[in-house]
Write an enzyme that holds these catalytic residues in place. Structure first.
Site, short mmCIF file in Angstrom:
data_model
loop_
_atom_site.label_atom_id
_atom_site.label_comp_id
_atom_site.label_asym_id
_atom_site.label_seq_id
_atom_site.Cartn_x
_atom_site.Cartn_y
_atom_site.Cartn_z
N LYS A 149 0.47 -1.34 0.03
CA LYS A 149 0.01 0.01 0.08
C LYS A 149 1.15 1.57 0.25
O LYS A 149 1.68 1.25 1.31
CB LYS A 149 -0.54 0.20 0.71
N GLY A 171 6.77 4.07 8.99
CA GLY A 171 6.18 5.48 9.22
C GLY A 171 6.05 6.03 10.24
O GLY A 171 7.27 5.55 11.53
N SER A 172 4.88 6.58 11.18
CA SER A 172 4.83 7.28 12.09
C SER A 172 4.30 6.17 13.24
O SER A 172 4.51 4.64 12.98
CB SER A 172 3.17 8.58 12.38
N GLY A 214 2.35 2.51 13.64
CA GLY A 214 2.31 1.69 13.88
C GLY A 214 1.89 0.66 14.99
O GLY A 214 1.99 0.05 15.41
N GLU A 224 9.66 0.26 11.16
CA GLU A 224 10.84 1.16 11.32
C GLU A 224 10.04 2.69 11.58
O GLU A 224 9.36 3.34 10.80
CB GLU A 224 11.83 1.58 10.02
N CYS A 235 12.63 10.50 8.57
CA CYS A 235 12.37 9.74 10.28
C CYS A 235 13.40 9.85 11.04
O CYS A 235 13.87 10.02 12.05
CB CYS A 235 11.92 8.42 10.33
N GLU A 248 8.27 14.23 17.07
CA GLU A 248 9.03 14.26 15.71
C GLU A 248 7.91 15.01 15.23
O GLU A 248 6.79 15.23 15.47
CB GLU A 248 8.69 13.13 15.11
#
Length: 478
Positions: free
Chosen positions: A174, A227-228, A232, A250, A284, A381
Site C-alpha cells: 500500500k 512511518g509514524s 505503527g 521502522e 525519520c 517528531e
C-alpha cells in the site's frame, strides 16, 4: 489505481479502478494545484489483492531462487531507465527536489542483491541427539503486506518487496496517499518486467481503509511498515487482534547529534545542517536535536546557521532547487504548530515562518536555542526543517539528555577522541550511531532499525531476509 496482481491466475497482470469508482485528489505541494485523481482502494479491493497474492503463492514459492531473481533483475534495469521520470513524479506529488533524487539507483542496487539472495536461505542440521538427524528449514510466510511512507517511497517499496519475494513470499503493497504516483509507476514496471499475476499487488489509498484492512486481514501472515509511531501502534494492535501476524517496523525518530570542542566544526555544521535540510526535514532520522559543548557553542551555532539557511527554494522539478515544500497542507500546518510552540518554549534564532514569494507549502529552515528538555518540540517528531540546539558541559550531562527520549533511531557524535567516541557509541540508545558523521549517512551492508519506540526488527541486505521467513524444526529418527 490498483495494481498488477488483482486478477485470477488465468489473466495477465492489470490495473483496475477502485471497486466503487472512488478517487481522491492529489495536489502539488509546490503550487497547491491538482496534479492527479487517484483511485481509492476499498476494503473489497484490498481483499481481492490479498486473495490474488494467496493464489499466486504456491507457484511463486516453488520457483528456484534463480527463477525468482530473473524477474527482479529485469525490474532493476527498468528502475534505472525510469530514474528521471520517477524523480519528477516525486517532485510533483510530495515536493522532493529532483536535484537530490537518488532513490531509483539505490533501489535498483538493493533489488540486484536480493535477486540472488534467495540462495542464502539455509537451515541447519544436527546429529547431537542420539538416534536422530535433526534439521531446520527456512520457509516463507505466504502473503506479506507492506505499508510504505511518502518521503522516500520508491526506496521503501523495493526495500520491502525485494527480500519478501526473494524469500518466496507474495506481497501486497500500500502506497501513501501523499505520494502514490511513483508506486503506480513501479507497478507498471513490474507489469513490464513480466512478474506472474498475483505475486506483487499495489494499492493506493488512505491508511484507515486499505491499510487497516491489511493490518486486520486473516490471510496476511506478516506485515511491515515504515512511518509514524502512532500508526505503527495501530498496526501492531490490529496484528495482535487478528491472527497475531509478525511485524517489522521502522518508526519515527528524534535523533541527537553531539558536538565536542575537538570536532571538525565546519564539517559538523555542514553535515548536521544537511541532515535537517535534506527533503525539507521530512526524514525519520534527521538530527533534530543538536547538543554542542559550551566551549565552542557560539562558533558552532554561527557556522550551523550560515549553512542551514544556504538554500535555493522553489519548483522542485528544477535542477537548481535544493529546498522543496512540505509534502502537503497537513504536514505544513503541523510544522507551523510546532514552530509556535518553539517560540513559546525556546529562543528563536533563525527562520520560524513560511518562505515568502512561493505559492506552495514552504517553511524556512528554523533554529531554536535554549529549549527546555521537556518541551514538546524536544520530545515529539516534527518532520520538518526545524532544529533545537542546546549547550552542554559534561559527557554525563549530554548522555542523559540524548537518551531521555522514547525514540532511538539514529544518533551521532563529533569528536577526535576515539575513546570518547566509543563510549558514546556504546552509551547512545539508538539503532545506528555515527562517529564524525550523521544522518542520512548509512552503509549498504549494515542493518537499519530503531531502539525503543523507533521500531521492531532490522532491515538491510544481510538482515531483512530472516524477517520474511519462518523457521521450522524437523526431527528425524534414523
Amino acid at each position: 489505481m490498483s495494481s498488477p496482481g488483482i486478477t485470477n491466475e488465468a489473466e495477465t497482470p492489470q490495473f483496475r479502478a477502485a471497486s466503487d469508482a472512488g478517487t481522491f485528489e492529489l495536489k502539488s505541494p509546490a503550487t497547491r494545484q491538482p496534479v492527479a485523481l487517484v483511485s481509492e482502494a476499498t476494503v473489497e479491493d484490498t481483499d481481492a489483492a490479498v486473495a490474488a497474492a494467496k493464489a499466486a503463492f504456491p507457484a511463486w514459492s516453488a520457483l528456484s531462487p534463480n527463477d525468482r531473481g530473473a524477474y527482479m533483475m529485469k525490474l532493476a534495469e527498468l528502475l534505472l531507465e525510469s530514474q528521471e521520470e520517477l524523480a519528477h513524479l516525486e517532485a510533483n506529488s510530495m515536493g522532493r527536489p529532483v536535484s537530490g533524487y537518488w532513490d531509483a539507483k539505490v533501489a535498483a542496487q538493493k533489488l540486484q542483491y536480493f535477486a540472488t539472495a534467495g540462495w542464502d536461505n539455509h537451515g541447519q542440521t544436527s546429529l547431537h541427539t542420539p538416534g536422530f538427524l535433526n534439521m531446520t528449514l527456512k520457509q516463507p510466510f505466504g502473503v506479506v503486506a507492506a505499508i510504505i511512507p511518502w518521503n522516500v517511497p520508491v526506496y521503501f517499496f523495493i526495500n520491502k518487496m525485494g527480500p519478501a519475494l526473494a524469500a518466496g513470499n507474495t506481497i501486497v503493497i500500500k502506497s501513501s496517499e501523499k505520494a502514490p504516483l511513483t508506486s503506480a509507476k513501479v507497478a507498471a514496471l513490474i507489469q513490464k518486467a513480466g512478474f506472474p499475476p498475483g505475486v506483487v499487488n499495489v494499492l493506493s489509498g488512505h491508511g484507515h481503509i486499505s491499510g487497516s484492512a491489511l493490518s486486520h486481514h486473516m490471510d496476511v501472515r506478516m506485515i511491515t511498515f515504515t512511518g509514524s509511531g502512532r500508526t505503527g501502534r495501530l498496526i501492531q494492535q490490529a496484528a495482535a487482534k487478528s491472527n497475531l501476524k509478525n511485524v517489522l517496523f521502522e518508526l519515527g525518530g528524534k535523533s541527537p547529534a553531539v558536538i565536542f570542542g575537538d570536532a571538525d566544526l565546519d564539517r559538523a555544521a555542514k553535515e548536521t545542517a544537511n541532515s535537517l535540510q535534506f527533503n525539507s526535514g521530512q526524514v525519520c532520522m534527521a538530527n533534530s536535536r543538536v547538543y554542542v559543548h559550551s566551549s565552542i557553542s557560539d562558533q558552532f551555532i554561527s557556522l550551523f546557521k550560515e549553512k542551514f539557511q544556504a538554500i535555493t527554494p522553489g519548483d522542485p522539478t528544477q535542477p537548481h532547487v535544493t529546498h522543496g515544500p512540505q509534502a502537503d497542507e497537513i504536514q505544513f500546518n503541523t510544522i507551523k504548530k510546532y514552530i509556535e510552540l518553539g517560540k513559546r518554549d525556546g529562543k528563536l534564532a533563525l527562520g520560524g515562518d513560511e518562505i515568502a514569494g512561493h505559492a506552495g507549502y514552504f517553511i524556512e529552515p528554523t533554529v531554536f536555542l535554549e529549549t527546555p528538555e521537556d518541551a514538546p518540540i524536544m520530545k515529539e517528531e516534527i518532520f520538518g526543517p526545524v532544529v533545537n540546539i542546546n549547550v552542554f558541559d559534561s559527557e554525563e550531562e549530554v548522555i542523559r539528555m540524548v537518551n531521555d527520549s522514547e525514540y532511538g533511531l539514529y544518533a551521532s557524535v563529533y569528536t577526535r577522541d576515539i575513546e570518547r567516541a566509543m563510549r558514546f557509541a556504546k552509551s547512545m540508545e539508538a539503532g545506528s550511531v555515527g562517529i564524525n558523521c550523521t544522518s542520512p549517512t548509512g552503509a549498504f551492508d549494515m542493518p537499519f532499525g530503531g531502539f525503543k519506540a523507533s521500531g521492531i526488527g532490522r532491515e538491510g541486505i544481510h538482515y531483512s531476509m530472516d524477517c520474511y521467513l519462518e523457521t521450522k524444526t524437523v526431527l528425524m529418527r534414523i
